[in-house]
Design a protein around this motif. Sequence first.
Motif, short mmCIF file in Angstrom:
data_model
loop_
_atom_site.label_atom_id
_atom_site.label_comp_id
_atom_site.label_asym_id
_atom_site.label_seq_id
_atom_site.Cartn_x
_atom_site.Cartn_y
_atom_site.Cartn_z
N UNK A 32 -14.15 21.22 -7.89
CA UNK A 32 -14.96 22.16 -8.66
C UNK A 32 -15.09 21.69 -10.12
N UNK A 33 -13.94 21.25 -10.68
CA UNK A 33 -13.96 20.87 -12.10
C UNK A 33 -14.35 19.40 -12.23
N UNK A 34 -15.65 19.15 -12.11
CA UNK A 34 -16.14 17.77 -12.08
C UNK A 34 -15.80 16.99 -13.36
N UNK A 35 -15.98 17.63 -14.53
CA UNK A 35 -15.74 16.90 -15.78
C UNK A 35 -14.30 16.47 -15.89
N UNK A 36 -13.38 17.35 -15.46
CA UNK A 36 -11.95 17.01 -15.53
C UNK A 36 -11.65 15.85 -14.59
N UNK A 37 -12.23 15.89 -13.38
CA UNK A 37 -11.97 14.81 -12.43
C UNK A 37 -12.45 13.47 -12.99
N UNK A 96 0.84 -1.21 0.00
CA UNK A 96 0.00 0.00 0.00
C UNK A 96 0.87 1.25 0.00
N UNK A 97 0.77 2.05 -1.09
CA UNK A 97 1.55 3.28 -1.13
C UNK A 97 0.61 4.48 -1.30
N UNK A 98 1.05 5.62 -0.84
CA UNK A 98 0.24 6.84 -0.93
C UNK A 98 1.00 7.86 -1.77
N UNK A 99 0.33 8.38 -2.80
CA UNK A 99 1.02 9.29 -3.73
C UNK A 99 0.18 10.55 -3.94
N UNK A 100 0.90 11.64 -4.23
CA UNK A 100 0.21 12.91 -4.44
C UNK A 100 -0.47 12.92 -5.81
N UNK A 101 -1.72 13.29 -5.83
CA UNK A 101 -2.44 13.47 -7.09
C UNK A 101 -3.60 14.42 -6.87
N UNK A 102 -3.59 15.52 -7.64
CA UNK A 102 -4.76 16.40 -7.64
C UNK A 102 -5.68 15.89 -8.74
N UNK A 103 -6.85 15.44 -8.37
CA UNK A 103 -7.72 14.79 -9.36
C UNK A 103 -8.27 15.80 -10.38
N UNK A 104 -8.07 17.10 -10.11
CA UNK A 104 -8.48 18.13 -11.08
C UNK A 104 -7.33 18.54 -12.00
N UNK A 105 -6.22 17.81 -11.95
CA UNK A 105 -5.04 18.27 -12.71
C UNK A 105 -5.28 18.18 -14.22
N UNK A 106 -4.51 18.96 -14.97
CA UNK A 106 -4.75 18.97 -16.42
C UNK A 106 -4.08 17.79 -17.12
N UNK A 107 -2.98 17.29 -16.54
CA UNK A 107 -2.32 16.14 -17.16
C UNK A 107 -2.09 15.05 -16.11
N UNK A 108 -2.77 13.92 -16.28
CA UNK A 108 -2.55 12.81 -15.35
C UNK A 108 -1.15 12.26 -15.60
N UNK A 109 -0.31 12.13 -14.55
CA UNK A 109 1.03 11.59 -14.77
C UNK A 109 0.96 10.23 -15.49
N UNK A 110 1.93 10.02 -16.37
CA UNK A 110 1.91 8.81 -17.20
C UNK A 110 1.87 7.54 -16.36
N UNK A 111 2.55 7.58 -15.20
CA UNK A 111 2.61 6.36 -14.37
C UNK A 111 1.23 5.94 -13.85
N UNK A 112 0.24 6.84 -13.95
CA UNK A 112 -1.12 6.47 -13.50
C UNK A 112 -2.06 6.14 -14.68
#
Length: 279
Positions: free
Chosen positions: A119-124, A86-102
Motif C-alpha cells: 500500500x505504501x508505495x513511496x516507503x517501499x 542463498x539465504x532468505x530473510x524476513x523483511x517487510x518492504x513497507x517498514x519504517x526503518x530498514x535494518x542496518x544490515x541491509x
Amino acid sequence: MNNAKLYKSKKGLQQADATHVIENFSKYLKWKDHKETILDVGSGDGHTLCEVLLPKIADKVDRVIGTDNSNEMLEYARGEYGCQQIVFEKLNIECTDVPEKFQEKFDHIFSFFCLHWVVKQSIAFQNIYTMLKPDGEILLTFLAKNPIYDIYEEMAKTEKWAKYKKDYKKYLSPYHNSPDPEDEVRTILNKVGFHVKVCRSDRRCYTYPNLATVNASVKAVNPFLPNIPEEEHESYFEDYDNIMKKNKDIIWEKVNNNVDDGKFHCFYEIIIVVASKGF
Ligand SMILES: C[S@@+](CC[C@H](N)C(=O)[O-])C[C@H]1O[C@@H](n2cnc3c(N)ncnc32)[C@H](O)[C@@H]1O
C-alpha cells in the motif's frame, strides 16, 4: 498469501512474466567487474529468484538474499533453495526503518510480482533505494491492472461478501484504477531519487485453458479466503464464477476473431522498472 506450495503449483502467469521481463530487460543493467551481492524483494516460494533469475546471472553474483514478510514463504524457500550462497530473510518492504544490515549493501535489487501488494508505495521505493549501494540498480515488475481486481471490487459491494472484504482496497494494485500507472510510478521513483532508465506499463495476455484453472490460480493468491469460513468457500467460488462469466465479454476479451473458444484470456497490465541510484 502464505501457502507457498499452492502458489508454486499455480503461478503460470507470474512465471511467464518474470521470464519475459528478465529476458528482455536485464540488458539495461550494468554488471560490476566483481561478483555481486543481490537482493530480491518478496521472493515468496523462491522459485522465480532461484530457477528463473539466478541461472541467467549465476556468473555475476556470489551472494543472494531473498526477502519476504511471510514466515511460511520464507520457511518454504529456505527448505527448497537455502544454501551457503542463498539465504532468505524476513523483511517487510513497507517498514519504517530498514535494518542496518541491509542498508547500502546491494549491487542489484530485483522484485517480481510483490510490489502491487504494497500500500505504501513511496516507503517501499525509498527502502529499496536505501538498500542499494550508491551505484546500485533495480529491475522490478508488478501488476498495475488485472480483471481479477474488478471481481474483488464487485463482490465487496454485495451484502453476502462485504463483511469479509471490508479492507478490499488494500488488496488491489495501487494503480488498478489509475488513469496513468506509468506516470504515477515514474513520479515516485524520481521523487525518491532514482535515475529511471525504463518505466513502462505493458499490456499482457495470459490464457487459462478453462475456468477451473483460473480458479485454482486465483485461490493461490486470493487474500480474502483465509477470512471466509471453509464451508462458505464453495459458495464464494460459485458467485465468483458467475461474475466472471457475466463479465467475460467485457473484462476477459475474446480473441481469435471474437470467437469464444472456452478458454479464459486474461488481459492485464504490468509495470516494468529499470532504474539506478547513481547515473
Ligand atoms: C505473488 S508472490 C511473488 C513471489 C515471487 N517473487 C514470484 O515471482 O513468484 C508475492 C510475495 O510478496 C510477499 N509480500 C507481500 N507484501 C510484502 C511486503 N510488504 N514486504 C515483503 N514481502 C511482501 C508475499 O508474502 C509473497 O510471498
